[in-house]
Design a protein around this motif. Sequence first.
Motif, PDB file in Angstrom:
ATOM      1  N   SER A   1      12.380  -8.392   3.516  1.00 44.41           N
ATOM      2  CA  SER A   1      10.922  -8.399   3.664  1.00 44.41           C
ATOM      3  C   SER A   1      10.490  -6.966   3.973  1.00 44.41           C
ATOM      4  O   SER A   1      11.051  -6.321   4.852  1.00 44.41           O
ATOM      5  N   PHE A   2       9.532  -6.476   3.209  1.00 49.72           N
ATOM      6  CA  PHE A   2       8.999  -5.127   3.366  1.00 49.72           C
ATOM      7  C   PHE A   2       7.538  -5.297   3.784  1.00 49.72           C
ATOM      8  O   PHE A   2       6.661  -5.452   2.944  1.00 49.72           O
TER       9      PHE A   2
ATOM     10  N   ASP B   1       0.852  -1.193   0.000  1.00 51.28           N
ATOM     11  CA  ASP B   1       0.000   0.000   0.000  1.00 51.28           C
ATOM     12  C   ASP B   1       0.889   1.245   0.000  1.00 51.28           C
ATOM     13  O   ASP B   1       1.246   1.784   1.040  1.00 51.28           O
ATOM     14  N   HIS B   2       1.232   1.721  -1.211  1.00 50.27           N
ATOM     15  CA  HIS B   2       2.162   2.851  -1.327  1.00 50.27           C
ATOM     16  C   HIS B   2       1.604   4.131  -0.719  1.00 50.27           C
ATOM     17  O   HIS B   2       2.358   4.926  -0.145  1.00 50.27           O
TER      18      HIS B   2
ATOM     19  N   SER C   1      24.256 -14.473   8.035  1.00 52.34           N
ATOM     20  CA  SER C   1      25.045 -14.117   9.215  1.00 52.34           C
ATOM     21  C   SER C   1      24.358 -13.145  10.168  1.00 52.34           C
ATOM     22  O   SER C   1      24.758 -13.042  11.325  1.00 52.34           O
ATOM     23  N   CYS C   2      23.345 -12.420   9.695  1.00 49.27           N
ATOM     24  CA  CYS C   2      22.769 -11.352  10.505  1.00 49.27           C
ATOM     25  C   CYS C   2      21.357 -11.010  10.033  1.00 49.27           C
ATOM     26  O   CYS C   2      21.008 -11.234   8.884  1.00 49.27           O
ATOM     27  N   MET C   3      20.582 -10.468  10.938  1.00 44.06           N
ATOM     28  CA  MET C   3      19.289  -9.885  10.581  1.00 44.06           C
ATOM     29  C   MET C   3      19.442  -8.382  10.788  1.00 44.06           C
ATOM     30  O   MET C   3      19.933  -7.951  11.825  1.00 44.06           O
ATOM     31  N   HIS C   4      19.067  -7.608   9.775  1.00 46.11           N
ATOM     32  CA  HIS C   4      19.226  -6.160   9.858  1.00 46.11           C
ATOM     33  C   HIS C   4      17.855  -5.491   9.751  1.00 46.11           C
ATOM     34  O   HIS C   4      17.135  -5.710   8.778  1.00 46.11           O
ATOM     35  N   VAL C   5      17.498  -4.716  10.775  1.00 47.54           N
ATOM     36  CA  VAL C   5      16.259  -3.943  10.743  1.00 47.54           C
ATOM     37  C   VAL C   5      16.540  -2.712   9.886  1.00 47.54           C
ATOM     38  O   VAL C   5      17.279  -1.818  10.296  1.00 47.54           O
ATOM     39  N   ILE C   6      15.965  -2.691   8.702  1.00 51.30           N
ATOM     40  CA  ILE C   6      16.156  -1.587   7.774  1.00 51.30           C
ATOM     41  C   ILE C   6      15.348  -0.387   8.251  1.00 51.30           C
ATOM     42  O   ILE C   6      15.830   0.736   8.281  1.00 51.30           O
TER      43      ILE C   6
ATOM     44  N   GLY D   1       1.676   0.621  10.554  1.00 52.87           N
ATOM     45  CA  GLY D   1       3.117   0.803  10.546  1.00 52.87           C
ATOM     46  C   GLY D   1       3.798  -0.035   9.488  1.00 52.87           C
ATOM     47  O   GLY D   1       3.146  -0.641   8.629  1.00 52.87           O
ATOM     48  N   ARG D   2       5.123  -0.055   9.564  1.00 54.02           N
ATOM     49  CA  ARG D   2       5.904  -0.867   8.637  1.00 54.02           C
ATOM     50  C   ARG D   2       7.106  -1.451   9.360  1.00 54.02           C
ATOM     51  O   ARG D   2       7.600  -0.867  10.333  1.00 54.02           O
ATOM     52  N   LEU D   3       7.540  -2.614   8.888  1.00 52.96           N
ATOM     53  CA  LEU D   3       8.729  -3.270   9.410  1.00 52.96           C
ATOM     54  C   LEU D   3       9.468  -3.858   8.218  1.00 52.96           C
ATOM     55  O   LEU D   3       8.944  -4.730   7.523  1.00 52.96           O
TER      56      LEU D   3
END
Length: 151
Positions: A51-52, A2-3, A72-77, A63-65
């Motif tokens: 994942s957006f 939903d842009h 090797s890692c999970m990065h919260v963008i 909200g958005r996550l």
Amino acid sequence: MDHAFVFGLFAETRAPGFAHLPLEPAQRDALLRQQFSLQTAQYRHRFPAASFSIVEWDAAPIGRLYVNRSQSCMHVIDVALLQAWRGHGIGSSLLGELLAEASAAGRPVSLHVERENPAQCLYQRLGFRVLRDEGVYLRMDWRPPPGEQAA
């Protein structure tokens, strides 16, 4: 995705930073749209497999996550909630689920936070630590407890 909602959320979170600019409403809107477009393109280019996700409450977007999961890692963008939904434990719950996933996989979680962002307190409460100062942003990371890491 939903842009329209995601742009509205972006505009709401950026409004304080743009409030001091001497712009007409149409100019401010155009600048926000340009910044949103650039941010979206950068996220998609830099993290093509991320994942957006839109965060919903009773089927309504709140909200958005955005998370990039690598070996090797999970990065919260990016994580953001509409103002009306902040302070109700939703961010803590979202990040808590992500940390549980990371712990089960034995992976650290990283994120960047603006130096003046009050969410920094939430991240510290969840166990994130400042890894390095990058000027406007702080790089923070979280590590699974030693006994919980996957083999």
